[in-house]
Design a protein around this motif. Sequence first.
Motif, PDB file in Angstrom:
ATOM      1  N   SER A  50       0.763  -1.313  -0.248  1.00 48.80           N
ATOM      2  CA  SER A  50      -0.135  -0.025   0.005  1.00 48.80           C
ATOM      3  C   SER A  50       0.876   1.189  -0.057  1.00 48.80           C
ATOM      4  N   PHE A  51       1.697   1.383  -0.906  1.00 54.38           N
ATOM      5  CA  PHE A  51       2.751   2.547  -1.027  1.00 54.38           C
ATOM      6  C   PHE A  51       1.993   3.826  -1.235  1.00 54.38           C
ATOM      7  N   ASP A  52       0.910   3.915  -1.707  1.00 54.38           N
ATOM      8  CA  ASP A  52       0.267   5.206  -1.835  1.00 54.38           C
ATOM      9  C   ASP A  52      -0.366   5.636  -0.837  1.00 54.38           C
ATOM     10  N   VAL A  53      -0.110   5.060   0.343  1.00 53.56           N
ATOM     11  CA  VAL A  53      -0.737   5.490   1.733  1.00 53.56           C
ATOM     12  C   VAL A  53       0.179   6.348   2.598  1.00 53.56           C
ATOM     13  N   PRO A  54      -0.138   7.223   3.128  1.00 52.96           N
ATOM     14  CA  PRO A  54       0.949   8.105   3.859  1.00 52.96           C
ATOM     15  C   PRO A  54       1.517   7.384   4.987  1.00 52.96           C
ATOM     16  N   GLY A  55       2.607   7.077   5.223  1.00 60.48           N
ATOM     17  CA  GLY A  55       3.306   6.726   6.100  1.00 60.48           C
ATOM     18  C   GLY A  55       3.939   5.554   5.746  1.00 60.48           C
ATOM     19  N   ILE A  56       3.247   4.595   4.951  1.00 61.02           N
ATOM     20  CA  ILE A  56       3.892   3.115   4.465  1.00 61.02           C
ATOM     21  C   ILE A  56       5.117   3.436   3.970  1.00 61.02           C
ATOM     22  N   SER A 107       2.428 -11.501   7.822  1.00 58.11           N
ATOM     23  CA  SER A 107       1.093 -11.276   7.160  1.00 58.11           C
ATOM     24  C   SER A 107       0.284 -11.044   8.060  1.00 58.11           C
ATOM     25  N   PHE A 108       0.221 -11.702   9.451  1.00 62.62           N
ATOM     26  CA  PHE A 108      -0.602 -11.285  10.621  1.00 62.62           C
ATOM     27  C   PHE A 108      -0.442  -9.901  11.260  1.00 62.62           C
ATOM     28  N   PHE A 109       0.744  -9.515  11.082  1.00 67.95           N
ATOM     29  CA  PHE A 109       1.135  -8.252  11.659  1.00 67.95           C
ATOM     30  C   PHE A 109       0.336  -7.194  10.632  1.00 67.95           C
ATOM     31  N   PHE A 110       0.480  -7.313   9.479  1.00 66.00           N
ATOM     32  CA  PHE A 110      -0.081  -6.431   8.509  1.00 66.00           C
ATOM     33  C   PHE A 110      -1.673  -6.429   8.663  1.00 66.00           C
ATOM     34  N   THR A 111      -2.269  -7.623   8.595  1.00 63.67           N
ATOM     35  CA  THR A 111      -3.797  -7.624   8.880  1.00 63.67           C
ATOM     36  C   THR A 111      -4.093  -7.087  10.220  1.00 63.67           C
ATOM     37  N   SER A 112      -3.323  -7.348  11.043  1.00 64.90           N
ATOM     38  CA  SER A 112      -3.785  -6.869  12.646  1.00 64.90           C
ATOM     39  C   SER A 112      -3.638  -5.571  12.780  1.00 64.90           C
ATOM     40  N   VAL A 135      -5.159   1.252   7.217  1.00 61.51           N
ATOM     41  CA  VAL A 135      -5.401   1.788   5.559  1.00 61.51           C
ATOM     42  C   VAL A 135      -6.868   1.727   5.398  1.00 61.51           C
ATOM     43  N   ILE A 136      -7.677   0.899   5.691  1.00 60.60           N
ATOM     44  CA  ILE A 136      -8.726   0.774   5.323  1.00 60.60           C
ATOM     45  C   ILE A 136      -9.584   1.983   5.914  1.00 60.60           C
ATOM     46  N   LEU A 137      -9.110   2.697   7.017  1.00 56.76           N
ATOM     47  CA  LEU A 137      -9.888   3.922   7.606  1.00 56.76           C
ATOM     48  C   LEU A 137      -9.360   5.129   6.757  1.00 56.76           C
ATOM     49  N   GLY A 138      -8.474   5.061   5.900  1.00 51.60           N
ATOM     50  CA  GLY A 138      -8.248   6.171   5.086  1.00 51.60           C
ATOM     51  C   GLY A 138      -7.546   7.234   5.700  1.00 51.60           C
ATOM     52  N   LYS A 139      -8.174   8.419   5.257  1.00 50.44           N
ATOM     53  CA  LYS A 139      -7.540   9.671   6.029  1.00 50.44           C
ATOM     54  C   LYS A 139      -7.700   9.601   7.636  1.00 50.44           C
ATOM     55  N   ASP A 140      -8.613   9.109   8.164  1.00 50.94           N
ATOM     56  CA  ASP A 140      -8.828   8.797   9.520  1.00 50.94           C
ATOM     57  C   ASP A 140      -7.829   7.743  10.167  1.00 50.94           C
ATOM     58  N   GLY A 141      -7.153   7.100   9.363  1.00 51.53           N
ATOM     59  CA  GLY A 141      -6.301   5.991  10.045  1.00 51.53           C
ATOM     60  C   GLY A 141      -4.907   6.606   9.968  1.00 51.53           C
ATOM     61  N   ASP A 142      -4.132   6.302  11.202  1.00 50.02           N
ATOM     62  CA  ASP A 142      -2.856   6.549  11.029  1.00 50.02           C
ATOM     63  C   ASP A 142      -2.002   5.212  11.138  1.00 50.02           C
TER      64      ASP A 142
END
Length: 468
Positions: free
Chosen positions: A43-49, A89-94, A100-107
């Motif tokens: 998800s390289f287009d997400v800020p912080g990734i 993978s568990f780390f990413f999904t947890s 990432v799903i929260l979008g702008k509201d997610g940090d």
Amino acid sequence: MDKFFKIKERGSTVKTEIIAGLTTFFAMAYIVIVNPNQLVGFSFDVPGIPQIWNAVYIASIIGAFVGTILYSLYAKLPFAQACGMGLNSFFFTSFILPQVILGKDGDVIKGYHAGLVCILISGLIFLILSVSGLRTKIAKSMPDCLKKAIPAGIGLFIAFIGFQNVGILQANQYTLVQFVKINGAKWADIAPAIIALVGFVIIAILSKLNVKGAVLIGILATTVIYYLATWQLPSFDLGQVGQTFRDFATVGITGVFKPESWAAAFDGKTIGSIFSVIMIIVVYCLVDMFDTIGTLYGAASEANMLDENGDPVEIEKAMTCDAVATCAGGVCGTSTVTTFVECSAGVAAGGRTGLTSLVVSICFALCLFLSPIASIIPAAATAPALIFVGVLMLKNFAKVDMSDMLSAVPAFLTLVMMPLTYSIANGIGIGAIAYTLIALFTGKYGKKDITVTIIALLFIGKFIFGTL
């Protein structure tokens, strides 16, 4: 050197140990490329990734170096460690995906740091259990069918993620998933999927031919094919090295030392309920426990390094190395570090002492300055590695007694529920619940089943009152 590592005593030579170390490294070097990609989910287009990717790249190498050098100088065994596939993978999904799903509201950095806190706590628990000897006892008390099904389920889960990452499996509103639609599609849209399938075949062929470092060679070959087939040119940014270290210093290693990271881990929102956080930590403990013990027994058996009771020599020291490496990984900024099954390649090449693992650790240290190369590896080249690792991990399921429903049903549920529910935790929990109920109502329940019963009860509570 001979006196310290007992090279002659174990029937080896310095040359053999060096060759074995190089063999082990090339068999597992793919983790340096794959682990950062797994933790950020492409998800390289997400800020912080991008910052997290850089931090994880350095942290992955440091974690592998620490764990492997401990094997060399403390346990003096020819084994190596790195970030566990499946656990990343568990780390990413947890921790990352929910943000990432929260979008702008997610940090995502906040979620990443909260996850590192959980990794550190699980590492400290590993360490206490290892030093006290309880870790081995707990692992031995778990049903054999679950021990075999857990790594197999993780393998299936990893393969499923690999198929998804490049679009080999796509979403379908009627059947949930479908195979990539090739007819009528644009080459740019299906190129990653097609190239990844080619890469998987390359790795399989190389592995069949017993080529050392088949996975790493496959990744590099697929990378070349990708750029040729898509008419692109990889761009090297030598400044990437400096940026990678800067992000490691500001985003990675600082994570668990921030009070806000601990607050986020237990605020009941960032990760989920407090119960969910506890269950995540428990799952990390269990998965790493079984993964390490299974790898140790397999590799030690091949190296003829079992004691009179059939247990690996220096097993408690090996467990301690694993626990300390996990703590180091959490502090530096990556997911659980565990003993790698690929170290069996070095054992097969004749590695019998800590000199083998010393060579591996030195090779990992050299990778610290190769981030520009790692960053140009596309998803189409790492996905085949994920799928192939899934193949290797699934072989454990062949050892399950499918004629006995007390073994077959819990093992089957553990296997399929991990990818189907997109959660390693759910797979373990559902398998534990099934085993406990079947054993209880068929008169097969015994004292040894107390551990799995506790796990089952925890997951029942999780399914009723919490989310994971």
